[in-house]
Design an enzyme around this catalytic site. Structure first.
Site, short mmCIF file in Angstrom:
data_model
loop_
_atom_site.label_atom_id
_atom_site.label_comp_id
_atom_site.label_asym_id
_atom_site.label_seq_id
_atom_site.Cartn_x
_atom_site.Cartn_y
_atom_site.Cartn_z
N ASP A 77 0.89 -1.25 0.15
CA ASP A 77 -0.31 0.38 -0.26
C ASP A 77 0.83 1.36 -0.04
O ASP A 77 0.34 2.61 -0.01
CB ASP A 77 -0.94 -0.13 1.51
CG ASP A 77 -0.02 -0.15 1.80
OD1 ASP A 77 0.54 -0.79 2.60
OD2 ASP A 77 -0.53 -0.09 3.23
N HIS A 78 2.22 1.11 0.54
CA HIS A 78 3.15 2.50 -0.20
C HIS A 78 4.51 2.44 -1.47
O HIS A 78 5.12 3.12 -1.55
CB HIS A 78 4.24 1.98 1.16
CG HIS A 78 2.88 2.24 2.23
ND1 HIS A 78 3.11 3.89 2.75
CD2 HIS A 78 2.60 2.15 3.02
CE1 HIS A 78 2.06 4.24 3.89
NE2 HIS A 78 1.52 2.77 4.12
N HIS A 141 7.58 -0.91 12.72
CA HIS A 141 6.36 -1.43 11.70
C HIS A 141 6.10 -2.67 11.56
O HIS A 141 7.40 -3.19 12.78
CB HIS A 141 6.21 -0.66 10.60
CG HIS A 141 4.41 -0.88 9.73
ND1 HIS A 141 3.52 -0.63 10.23
CD2 HIS A 141 4.43 -0.92 8.13
CE1 HIS A 141 3.10 -1.06 9.52
NE2 HIS A 141 3.38 -1.06 8.16
N ASP A 163 3.18 4.66 8.07
CA ASP A 163 2.71 4.01 9.03
C ASP A 163 3.84 3.48 10.53
O ASP A 163 5.20 3.33 10.09
CB ASP A 163 2.59 2.36 8.36
CG ASP A 163 2.06 2.36 7.65
OD1 ASP A 163 1.08 3.29 7.47
OD2 ASP A 163 1.40 1.50 6.83
N ASP A 195 -0.96 8.83 10.12
CA ASP A 195 -1.52 7.90 10.49
C ASP A 195 -2.32 7.50 11.03
O ASP A 195 -2.58 7.63 12.14
CB ASP A 195 -0.29 6.70 10.48
CG ASP A 195 -0.79 5.14 10.60
OD1 ASP A 195 -2.00 5.05 9.82
OD2 ASP A 195 0.22 4.05 11.00
N SER A 233 5.19 -9.55 3.47
CA SER A 233 6.49 -8.84 3.30
C SER A 233 6.40 -8.05 4.65
O SER A 233 6.78 -7.82 5.52
CB SER A 233 5.25 -7.49 2.96
OG SER A 233 4.45 -6.96 3.81
N SER A 363 -1.37 -5.62 15.71
CA SER A 363 -1.14 -5.09 14.49
C SER A 363 0.50 -4.16 14.17
O SER A 363 0.92 -4.53 15.08
CB SER A 363 -1.87 -4.15 14.63
OG SER A 363 -1.52 -2.86 13.80
N HIS A 365 0.02 -1.16 13.46
CA HIS A 365 0.63 0.42 13.59
C HIS A 365 -0.42 0.56 15.00
O HIS A 365 -0.77 -0.48 15.91
CB HIS A 365 -1.21 0.72 12.34
CG HIS A 365 -1.09 0.14 11.17
ND1 HIS A 365 -0.67 1.23 10.40
CD2 HIS A 365 -1.07 -0.63 11.21
CE1 HIS A 365 -0.39 0.56 8.62
NE2 HIS A 365 -0.67 -0.73 9.27
N ASP A 440 -6.79 -3.68 -14.84
CA ASP A 440 -7.33 -4.98 -15.09
C ASP A 440 -6.57 -5.27 -16.27
O ASP A 440 -6.21 -5.18 -17.65
CB ASP A 440 -8.27 -4.74 -15.83
CG ASP A 440 -9.32 -5.96 -15.90
OD1 ASP A 440 -8.56 -7.03 -15.78
OD2 ASP A 440 -10.71 -5.57 -16.34
#
Length: 552
Positions: A77-78, A141, A163, A195, A233, A363, A365, A440
């Site tokens: 997501d980064h 993290h 994050d 975050d 990851s 988590s 976060h 796609d």
């Protein structure tokens, strides 16, 4: 948007009002830098879409001003949007060693490695990018080498957290740079961009080491093979799994392309400690005692094509679930994936496995007390909660207000909002183009709302294709109408309905030709409208109707 060179603008292009595809633009005069370029997974209504990345139209329009992309850490997501973004915006990429190593893997897959300049940022190093001077501070993290950025601008210092959490007993022994953060607070922080993912969770987020203790206990007790699935990851968790396997005499086989790539990169760069004899090829599993094997796999989110999901369906080429296997899901469901995970767990139980899917995760976060600590350390004048859905941003803003931040100095942004800073004052300054680009297959951005609407219609009520051939001279019907149904009704069981529909199409065309209406667009519209009304009256369904008219 800024009207002069004397204004700083902060513009979220992703990661606000949503989870994922994090991307933030910093802009001053003729200079721009970008922090992160992530992706997110498609929502349920995005039928057929593989991934979603930020819309970078505004960056492409101003590409001569973009000085670089600074990346906080190596999660999808980064970094997931980089291969697509760098094809149209070839600018330098800055990050820590592991982060750049993971980015290299992605660029290789897209044949971009030789065209992109990547620069490793060292500890206490400041990178000059136009008017911006950027340095990093270390945070905890679920992946090593995670940093936030201190961005020195002509208007003041901006702290961008990325994050983060504050782990007092991190797996790699490296704690967050609390001294640096406090130092920034002493200097004076113009704005904190932070975050918000866990803003709704009270207290502190537990240490990653607490998961290690649980994993150690499970590995010690499990009687047969162990198949453990986690995020590829999450290198800290992978390290703890490998350490437990070595402690109890188990060899580790890795399954899943992303898991293999990430582990290889982490070992090569020194972020994973593994004994040379620990890792084995997956082909060796069958020749070993079950209680001497641990399989580390992707698929903790129940992704349809992931290794664990294929094992659960007995569709994996090399690993088959056997009675007595212990399967551990060491992760938490990403919102929207719950159905996939439940289905996979059921299939694993049916195959005879003992599945452990709760209590093996913490988590990455920070929870509310850590978010408060970040605000108290940096003492910002202005505050921008990002990296979360709107309710998370709002809750984070309320925490800041409780700590004494002026409510008028808090900006809850949406995609494309421009927050301007000039002369120690801040305000909203309009919007820039922003949103989502859907990937796609090989298509980038060629699937839009109209295509998705058509896909949704097709998935709900199917399609009817009406084929008819008209005479070029007289306009009379030479062949057809033939009606082909897909996903609407089963032809053999609906002959009466389709026969009546065929007669209706024929009478409609005859009537229009007799009225000297011969334009194909008018004929198609009449067929579509007449047939649509009839089918809805008979079935209460609205299939897509596709008339095909030919001349002979």
């Amino acid at each position: 948007m800024p009207k002069s060179k004397s204004r700083l603008a902060i513009v979220p292009l992703g990661g606000v009002g949503e989870i994922g595809k994090n991307m933030t633009l910093y802009w001053y005069g003729n200079d721009m830098i970008v922090v992160d370029a992530g992706l997110k997974f498609p929502e349920e209504e995005m039928l057929g879409v593989d991934i979603v990345i930020p819309d970078i139209t505004f960056l492409v329009e101003n590409k001569e001003k973009v000085r670089g992309i600074f990346v906080t850490h190596g999660h999808e997501d980064h970094i997931g949007g980089l291969p697509y973004i760098l094809k149209t915006l070839n600018v330098p990429v800055y990050g820590t060693r592991l982060t750049l190593g993971l980015i290299e893997n992605k660029l290789k897959e897209h044949n971009l490695l030789d065209t992109v300049k990547m620069h490793t940022i060292g500890d206490n190093q400041q990178i000059q990018a136009g008017v911006f001077s950027v340095e990093y501070f270390y945070v905890n993290h679920s992946i090593p080498d995670t940093v936030g950025f201190a961005i020195h601008t002509p208007e003041g210092l901006v702290v961008h957290t990325g994050d983060f959490k504050f782990d007092q007993t991190p797996v790699d022994g490296r704690q967050a740079d609390l001294q640096k953060l406090a130092g920034y607070g002493s200097q004076g922080v113009l704005a904190l961009v932070a975050d918000s993912t866990n803003a709704e969770r009270p207290g502190f987020t537990p240490s990653e080491k607490s998961v290690g203790k649980t994993i150690d206990h499970l590995v010690a007790q499990a009687p047969g093979r162990i198949i453990l699935s986690t995020f590829a990851s999450n290198i800290h968790r992978v390290q703890q799994v490998i350490t437990a396997a070595e402690r109890y005499g188990r060899k580790v086989a890795i399954v899943g392309r992303s898991m293999v790539n990430n582990i290889q990169t982490s070992i090569q760069l020194g972020y994973l400690n593994v004994l040379p004899s620990t890792l084995i090829d997956v082909d060796e599993i069958g020749r070993m005692d079950p209680d001497k094997v641990l399989i580390l796999s992707t698929g903790s989110q129940g992704e349809p094509m992931s290794a664990l999901t294929r094992m659960a369906r007995s569709a994996h080429r090399k690993v088959e679930i056997m009675p007595g296997d212990t399967v551990i899901l060491a992760s938490h469901p990403i919102p929207g994936n719950e159905k996939f995970i439940s289905r996979t767990i059921d299939q694993l139980f049916k195959a005879g496995a003992n599945v452990i899917y709760q209590g093996v995760h913490v988590s990455g976060h920070g929870s509310q007390e850590e978010l408060k600590l970040m605000i108290n350390l940096t003492r910002p004048k202005y505050f921008l909660p990002v990296h979360g859905e709107f309710r998370m941003q709002r809750t984070h803003a309320n925490l800041a207000i409780d700590l004494g931040v002026d409510p008028d100095n808090i900006f809850i942004t949406e995609l494309g909002d421009v927050v301007e800073f000039e002369g120690d004052r801040a305000r909203f300054g309009g919007k820039v183009p922003a949103g989502t680009v859907m990937i796609d297959g090989l298509g980038v951005g060629d699937v839009g709302n109209i295509v998705l609407r058509d896909r949704k219609l097709l998935s709900q009520d199917g399609i009817l294709v009406v084929v008819v051939t008209l005479s070029k001279t007289s306009g009379t019907i030479l062949s057809g109408p033939d009606i082909i149904s897909r996903g609407f009704v089963y032809v053999r069981e609906s002959e009466a309905l389709l026969d009546e529909a065929t007669k209706l199409v024929e009478s409609t065309l005859v009537r229009m030709v007799s009225d000297n209406i011969s334009e194909w667009s008018s004929l198609k519209t009449a067929v579509r409208d007449t047939l649509g009304r009839y089918l809805y009256e008979q079935t209460r369904r609205r299939p897509m109707i596709l008339p095909i008219i030919m001349e002979a």
